[in-house]
Motif scaffolding. Structure first.
Motif, PDB file in Angstrom:
ATOM      1  N   VAL A  71     -28.720 -12.705  10.875  1.00 33.98           N
ATOM      2  CA  VAL A  71     -28.968 -12.505  12.298  1.00 33.98           C
ATOM      3  C   VAL A  71     -29.227 -13.865  12.944  1.00 33.98           C
ATOM      4  CG1 VAL A  71     -29.824 -10.155  12.083  1.00 33.98           C
ATOM      5  CG2 VAL A  71     -31.432 -12.062  11.895  1.00 33.98           C
ATOM      6  N   PHE A  72     -28.739 -14.009  14.177  1.00 39.82           N
ATOM      7  CA  PHE A  72     -28.893 -15.236  14.933  1.00 39.82           C
ATOM      8  C   PHE A  72     -29.466 -14.913  16.305  1.00 39.82           C
ATOM      9  CE2 PHE A  72     -25.119 -15.767  12.213  1.00 39.82           C
ATOM     10  CZ  PHE A  72     -25.543 -16.837  11.438  1.00 39.82           C
ATOM     11  N   PRO A  73     -30.283 -15.811  16.874  1.00 42.94           N
ATOM     12  CA  PRO A  73     -30.817 -15.569  18.223  1.00 42.94           C
ATOM     13  C   PRO A  73     -29.732 -15.665  19.276  1.00 42.94           C
ATOM     14  CG  PRO A  73     -31.448 -17.747  17.441  1.00 42.94           C
ATOM     15  CD  PRO A  73     -30.800 -17.055  16.284  1.00 42.94           C
ATOM     16  N   GLU A  74     -29.822 -14.819  20.281  1.00 40.35           N
ATOM     17  CA  GLU A  74     -28.914 -14.845  21.418  1.00 40.35           C
ATOM     18  C   GLU A  74     -29.541 -15.650  22.557  1.00 40.35           C
ATOM     19  OE1 GLU A  74     -25.881 -13.573  22.537  1.00 40.35           O
ATOM     20  OE2 GLU A  74     -25.321 -13.180  20.463  1.00 40.35           O
ATOM     21  N   PRO A  75     -28.722 -16.135  23.497  1.00 37.58           N
ATOM     22  CA  PRO A  75     -29.280 -16.864  24.647  1.00 37.58           C
ATOM     23  C   PRO A  75     -30.135 -15.969  25.536  1.00 37.58           C
ATOM     24  CG  PRO A  75     -26.881 -17.147  24.494  1.00 37.58           C
ATOM     25  CD  PRO A  75     -27.247 -16.087  23.523  1.00 37.58           C
ATOM     26  N   LEU A  76     -31.016 -16.605  26.287  1.00 36.92           N
ATOM     27  CA  LEU A  76     -31.766 -15.964  27.377  1.00 36.92           C
ATOM     28  C   LEU A  76     -32.753 -14.910  26.910  1.00 36.92           C
ATOM     29  CD1 LEU A  76     -28.853 -15.628  29.974  1.00 36.92           C
ATOM     30  CD2 LEU A  76     -30.438 -17.530  29.634  1.00 36.92           C
ATOM     31  N   GLY A  77     -33.454 -15.164  25.820  1.00 36.42           N
ATOM     32  CA  GLY A  77     -34.543 -14.270  25.452  1.00 36.42           C
ATOM     33  C   GLY A  77     -34.473 -13.768  24.033  1.00 36.42           C
ATOM     34  N   CYS A  78     -35.654 -13.413  23.507  1.00 38.99           N
ATOM     35  CA  CYS A  78     -35.749 -12.965  22.116  1.00 38.99           C
ATOM     36  C   CYS A  78     -35.568 -11.460  21.974  1.00 38.99           C
ATOM     37  CB  CYS A  78     -37.100 -13.374  21.530  1.00 38.99           C
ATOM     38  SG  CYS A  78     -38.532 -12.669  22.396  1.00 38.99           S
ATOM     39  N   HIS A  79     -35.196 -10.777  23.046  1.00 32.31           N
ATOM     40  CA  HIS A  79     -35.027  -9.324  22.985  1.00 32.31           C
ATOM     41  C   HIS A  79     -33.640  -8.919  22.507  1.00 32.31           C
ATOM     42  CE1 HIS A  79     -33.383 -10.620  26.791  1.00 32.31           C
ATOM     43  NE2 HIS A  79     -32.841  -9.443  26.998  1.00 32.31           N
ATOM     44  N   ARG A  80     -32.761  -9.932  22.298  1.00 31.90           N
ATOM     45  CA  ARG A  80     -31.402  -9.648  21.836  1.00 31.90           C
ATOM     46  C   ARG A  80     -31.057 -10.580  20.684  1.00 31.90           C
ATOM     47  NH1 ARG A  80     -28.689 -10.226  27.740  1.00 31.90           N
ATOM     48  NH2 ARG A  80     -29.349 -12.361  27.294  1.00 31.90           N
ATOM     49  N   TRP A  81     -30.367 -10.001  19.685  1.00 34.99           N
ATOM     50  CA  TRP A  81     -29.984 -10.778  18.508  1.00 34.99           C
ATOM     51  C   TRP A  81     -28.537 -10.469  18.154  1.00 34.99           C
ATOM     52  CZ3 TRP A  81     -33.568 -14.073  16.157  1.00 34.99           C
ATOM     53  CH2 TRP A  81     -34.863 -13.994  16.710  1.00 34.99           C
ATOM     54  N   ARG A  82     -27.891 -11.422  17.513  1.00 33.47           N
ATOM     55  CA  ARG A  82     -26.508 -11.236  17.058  1.00 33.47           C
ATOM     56  C   ARG A  82     -26.524 -11.085  15.550  1.00 33.47           C
ATOM     57  NH1 ARG A  82     -25.203 -15.352  18.782  1.00 33.47           N
ATOM     58  NH2 ARG A  82     -24.858 -16.823  17.067  1.00 33.47           N
ATOM     59  N   GLY A  83     -25.986  -9.981  15.072  1.00 40.31           N
ATOM     60  CA  GLY A  83     -25.906  -9.748  13.642  1.00 40.31           C
ATOM     61  C   GLY A  83     -24.477  -9.903  13.158  1.00 40.31           C
ATOM     62  N   VAL A  84     -24.292 -10.589  12.030  1.00 37.63           N
ATOM     63  CA  VAL A  84     -22.959 -10.718  11.438  1.00 37.63           C
ATOM     64  C   VAL A  84     -23.029 -10.194  10.008  1.00 37.63           C
ATOM     65  CG1 VAL A  84     -22.350 -12.687  12.889  1.00 37.63           C
ATOM     66  CG2 VAL A  84     -23.336 -13.093  10.647  1.00 37.63           C
ATOM     67  N   ALA A  85     -22.016  -9.471   9.609  1.00 35.60           N
ATOM     68  CA  ALA A  85     -21.965  -8.917   8.257  1.00 35.60           C
ATOM     69  C   ALA A  85     -20.524  -8.983   7.759  1.00 35.60           C
ATOM     70  CB  ALA A  85     -22.465  -7.474   8.244  1.00 35.60           C
ATOM     71  N   ARG A  86     -20.372  -9.302   6.476  1.00 34.48           N
ATOM     72  CA  ARG A  86     -19.025  -9.410   5.912  1.00 34.48           C
ATOM     73  C   ARG A  86     -18.781  -8.304   4.906  1.00 34.48           C
ATOM     74  NH1 ARG A  86     -15.891 -14.671   3.253  1.00 34.48           N
ATOM     75  NH2 ARG A  86     -14.048 -13.487   2.608  1.00 34.48           N
ATOM     76  N   TYR A  87     -17.620  -7.662   5.065  1.00 32.79           N
ATOM     77  CA  TYR A  87     -17.163  -6.628   4.143  1.00 32.79           C
ATOM     78  C   TYR A  87     -15.747  -7.010   3.707  1.00 32.79           C
ATOM     79  CZ  TYR A  87     -20.906  -4.080   6.457  1.00 32.79           C
ATOM     80  OH  TYR A  87     -22.128  -3.711   6.987  1.00 32.79           O
ATOM     81  N   GLY A  88     -15.600  -7.484   2.487  1.00 30.91           N
ATOM     82  CA  GLY A  88     -14.280  -7.917   2.036  1.00 30.91           C
ATOM     83  C   GLY A  88     -13.784  -9.079   2.877  1.00 30.91           C
ATOM     84  N   ASP A  89     -12.641  -8.897   3.546  1.00 30.71           N
ATOM     85  CA  ASP A  89     -12.061  -9.945   4.377  1.00 30.71           C
ATOM     86  C   ASP A  89     -12.307  -9.710   5.860  1.00 30.71           C
ATOM     87  OD1 ASP A  89     -11.039 -11.363   2.208  1.00 30.71           O
ATOM     88  OD2 ASP A  89      -9.198 -10.165   2.164  1.00 30.71           O
ATOM     89  N   ASP A  90     -13.289  -8.897   6.188  1.00 35.63           N
ATOM     90  CA  ASP A  90     -13.603  -8.606   7.588  1.00 35.63           C
ATOM     91  C   ASP A  90     -15.060  -8.946   7.898  1.00 35.63           C
ATOM     92  OD1 ASP A  90     -11.062  -7.601   8.352  1.00 35.63           O
ATOM     93  OD2 ASP A  90     -11.538  -5.683   7.391  1.00 35.63           O
ATOM     94  N   TRP A  91     -15.262  -9.515   9.082  1.00 34.43           N
ATOM     95  CA  TRP A  91     -16.593  -9.757   9.618  1.00 34.43           C
ATOM     96  C   TRP A  91     -16.853  -8.777  10.762  1.00 34.43           C
ATOM     97  CZ3 TRP A  91     -20.209 -13.083   7.755  1.00 34.43           C
ATOM     98  CH2 TRP A  91     -19.782 -14.133   6.934  1.00 34.43           C
ATOM     99  N   THR A  92     -18.038  -8.227  10.828  1.00 32.15           N
ATOM    100  CA  THR A  92     -18.441  -7.455  11.998  1.00 32.15           C
ATOM    101  C   THR A  92     -19.521  -8.235  12.739  1.00 32.15           C
ATOM    102  OG1 THR A  92     -20.188  -6.223  10.849  1.00 32.15           O
ATOM    103  CG2 THR A  92     -17.975  -5.262  10.856  1.00 32.15           C
ATOM    104  N   VAL A  93     -19.422  -8.224  14.055  1.00 38.52           N
ATOM    105  CA  VAL A  93     -20.423  -8.868  14.908  1.00 38.52           C
ATOM    106  C   VAL A  93     -21.101  -7.774  15.717  1.00 38.52           C
ATOM    107  CG1 VAL A  93     -20.827 -10.568  16.731  1.00 38.52           C
ATOM    108  CG2 VAL A  93     -19.001 -10.945  15.055  1.00 38.52           C
TER     109      VAL A  93
END
Length: 342
Positions: free
Chosen positions: A216-238
């Motif tokens: 997980v990574f912090p998003e701009p403009l506040g700590c109430h939103r985060w960006r999650g990345v996960a890898r499954y095989g050859d695909d990333w989900t954001v």
């Protein structure tokens, strides 16, 4: 928060993407919170200068050209380099503040430079704490590299004592309050980061089972939103994660061509090896004989049409020769695009 050379996400102009303002304000706040009264003249100046001291490496990376960003936060940000820099700064300031001792100035310099490392660890760029013995980067990304909340809290140290309110005229009280609020805010961000990571993990298990990699990574403009990345095989989900609401919303799926022979050719080059030490969640895209790579930690799940400022292109010839890297200019945000739900 620190400074690094990149390109603005909303334009193609080169820019110095801050944030030495936060570092400087931290030093000033510490000085005004009581250290200047205790240690005498020059304490605040020493702390303010030392709070920016590790960023002298911005000059040292210039010979590396467009790959200079991968060398930032190296030896000057390490547990070995900071004491050396602090001693040099103390020696210089001793000529200006003759009533001070070297030991006192060194301690103040070490405090300011040490806090620089601490705050740099709080964003996703990473710090090479054990450089030059290893280029591994440590980070605990719970605050976006430019955080307006921290700016507001720390700017109060300079602004509030100038206002016609009696209680705010106590500079030391204002500075101590600001330091306490900044500490509380960072702890809140750390707690929300933990919750966001737990939500992403639960979402992965419920939908597909364990991911090969997730972060997980912090998003701009506040700590109430985060960006999650996960890898499954050859695909990333954001995903966009809202810890207060307890929701995880997938906003994008990206295919990575990491297993391509062309990618292997790129990664075998010196430039490819340098980038490999820097990436956290790389996405490789092969089009014809062109290879493009970017890191998902510098994207955004809120402003989804924004490209990472660190996107590079290589051309692989029929004989296996690799040309590049060439920096890819981030695309503008479409005028009609709107951020994801807050």
């Amino acid at each position: 928060a620190t400074s690094w050379t990149g390109r603005c996400w909303s334009c193609s102009r080169p820019t110095r993407s801050v944030d030495n303002l936060t570092h400087t304000l931290v030093g000033v706040a510490l000085g005004r919170a009581g250290l200047e009264r205790r240690f005498g003249k020059g304490a605040t100046v020493t702390l303010a200068l030392a709070s920016n001291l590790p960023d002298v490496d911005a000059l040292g990376v210039l010979p590396y050209g467009i790959l200079g960003f991968a060398y930032r936060r190296g030896v000057t940000h390490s547990v070995f380099g900071v004491p050396v820099l602090s001693a040099l700064l103390a020696g210089l300031l001793l000529r200006r503040y003759r009533d001070q001792t070297f030991g006192r100035l060194f301690g103040l310099s070490l405090l300011g430079a040490g806090l620089h490392l601490v705050f740099d660890l709080f964003n996703s760029y990473g710090v090479m704490l054990l450089h030059p013995f290893t280029r591994a980067r440590w980070e605990f990304g719970c605050v976006f590299i430019i955080d307006p909340v921290m700016w507001a809290l720390l700017l109060g140290v300079l602004v509030l004592p100038r206002l016609p309110v009696r209680v705010w005229r106590d500079r030391e009280l204002v500075a101590r309050t600001a330091c306490g609020l900044v500490t509380a805010y960072v702890l809140l961000c750390a707690g929300l980061r933990g919750k966001a990571a737990s939500l992403l993990n639960a979402h992965d298990l419920a939908d597909r089972g364990p991911a090969l990699f997730e972060y997980v990574f912090p998003e701009p403009l506040g700590c109430h939103r985060w960006r999650g990345v996960a890898r499954y095989g050859d695909d990333w989900t954001v995903s966009l994660i809202l810890p207060f609401a307890g929701t995880v919303t997938e906003v994008e799926t990206l295919h990575t061509d990491e297993r391509s022979p062309l990618v292997a050719s790129v990664r075998s080059t010196r430039a490819g090896a340098i980038l490999d030490t820097f990436w956290k969640a790389p996405v490789w895209t092969v089009t014809g004989r062109t290879v493009e790579v970017r890191d998902l930690r510098f994207g955004s799940a809120v402003f989804r049409r924004l490209r990472s400022p660190f996107t590079f292109r290589f051309d692989v010839g029929e004989d296996g020769t690799v040309k590049g890297p060439e920096r890819v200019v981030p695309r503008r945000l479409d005028p009609g695009a709107s951020p994801a739900s807050k």
